[in-house]
Scaffold this motif. Sequence first.
Motif, PDB file in Angstrom:
ATOM      1  N   GLN A 243       0.864  -1.173   0.000  1.00 15.98           N
ATOM      2  CA  GLN A 243       0.000   0.000   0.000  1.00 15.98           C
ATOM      3  C   GLN A 243       0.908   1.232   0.000  1.00 15.98           C
ATOM      4  N   ARG A 271      -1.398  -4.153  -3.480  1.00 12.17           N
ATOM      5  CA  ARG A 271      -2.477  -4.963  -2.914  1.00 12.17           C
ATOM      6  C   ARG A 271      -3.774  -4.805  -3.688  1.00 12.17           C
ATOM      7  N   GLY A 330       1.511  -3.710   3.467  1.00 10.23           N
ATOM      8  CA  GLY A 330       0.413  -3.463   4.383  1.00 10.23           C
ATOM      9  C   GLY A 330       0.876  -3.414   5.819  1.00 10.23           C
ATOM     10  N   LYS A 334      -1.478   1.400   8.119  1.00  8.27           N
ATOM     11  CA  LYS A 334      -2.508   1.068   9.103  1.00  8.27           C
ATOM     12  C   LYS A 334      -3.332  -0.165   8.728  1.00  8.27           C
ATOM     13  N   ARG A 335      -2.914  -0.911   7.709  1.00  8.47           N
ATOM     14  CA  ARG A 335      -3.709  -2.060   7.267  1.00  8.47           C
ATOM     15  C   ARG A 335      -3.563  -3.252   8.204  1.00  8.47           C
ATOM     16  N   GLN A 338      -0.082  -8.154   5.705  1.00 12.45           N
ATOM     17  CA  GLN A 338      -0.613  -9.130   4.753  1.00 12.45           C
ATOM     18  C   GLN A 338       0.102 -10.462   4.954  1.00 12.45           C
ATOM     19  N   ASN A 358      -2.873  -8.161  12.047  1.00 15.05           N
ATOM     20  CA  ASN A 358      -3.747  -9.149  11.396  1.00 15.05           C
ATOM     21  C   ASN A 358      -3.121 -10.543  11.400  1.00 15.05           C
TER      22      ASN A 358
END
Length: 433
Positions: A243, A271, A330, A334-335, A338, A358
Amino acid sequence: MGYLLNLVYLAAILVASPYLFYSAIRYGKYREGWREKFFGSVPPRSGKDKCLWLHAVSVGEVNLLAPLIARWESLFPDWECVISTTTLAGFALARKRYAPRTVFYCPLDFTWSTRRAIRRIRPDMLVLAELELWPNLIAAAKQAGVKVAIINGRLGDKSLHGYQRIGFITDKIMEQIDLIAAQNEEYAQRFRRLGANPSAVSVTGSIKFDGASTDRKNPATRRLADLAGFAETDRVFLAGSTQEPEESLAVSVFSRLSKSHPELRLVLVPRHAQRFEEVARMLDKSGLPWQRRSSLEIEGVNTQARILLVDVIGELGAWWGTAAIAFVGGSLGKRGGQNMIEPAAYGAAVSFGPNTWNFRDVVTMFLSRDAAVVVQNETEMETFVRRCLADASFASHLGQNARALVLEQLGATDRTVQLLSSVASDAVLSRKA
């Protein structure tokens, strides 16, 4: 409760309508599948075979299903698998990857659309990938006698607290789920705290490990490497699932290191498809020779271009097999990170930023085994890539540790299929009764 939720959803759509219209015009999002989403007008299933409906939100979850579908169909050839998804990218990938199976957009969680979709698909079991707690969809399935399962289940601490705030809704949802196959015991405990029947919750591991290829010589990777003109002596630095501004950081690092390392190649895989043109403009401004993946089959390889922009959806898994050095995107924004499992499985020297909540459990495993490196910024990214280029033993040590860790985790698919088959047997028996 269902009708109250209808009003809440409609109000939310009304509030978000300016953004939805802008995204539809600017990026082409939300234009397709309106009849399926709003009215449940999914393709009606005409056959009489037993049916497994698998729902995957987007690209990551769509890819996740591959080993499970293959295993299920080898064991139960009399079952028909249908796949639903939510996003445009997920839908395009599912149609490409799972044809000729039926692929459709999942209905939005309105009472009328979910009930109609259930009537048209007539599933025996509804399988939700990772975490999709849609009250009306689950209720419609249960009212029709359909078994409901969550696979590869993950529930972060933040999500747990969010769901607990609406406990009057989530309690009812969790009571209706027949199986939760969680990725680890931490997630399993959270599902139980959320109200799941303890006997319905099992720990299977993550299917994402099973879906990762460990063979760099697989046909898809070899084809792409040949298409890109990669030589055996090239050292590919691949920044994937990126990103903004991760692509520009990788380009800056490449620009400085390529002067002293002519063997270095850079592959960028954003992405989201809507960012392909944005990254292309950035590359134009850099002044460095570069080429699009989509042009390779038309124009051939530009021998001057040492940077490749992959502007095609669904190929990242195979491209990771070309990488000697990997940055998983990512993770500087702030994602929340990944999937870093795919480059690790190939034995690449893996790096990612600090924001990887995540994949917190996976990251913990990698870091504890000296199988990956966290880079906080551009300077640390450059230091990492420079060391990998200068110190072959360092890169090899990271890659070997990463690949070994992935190999140890394999088997979640078989454990999940075994649990699903038990639920499926109950579903068939109950339908006959």
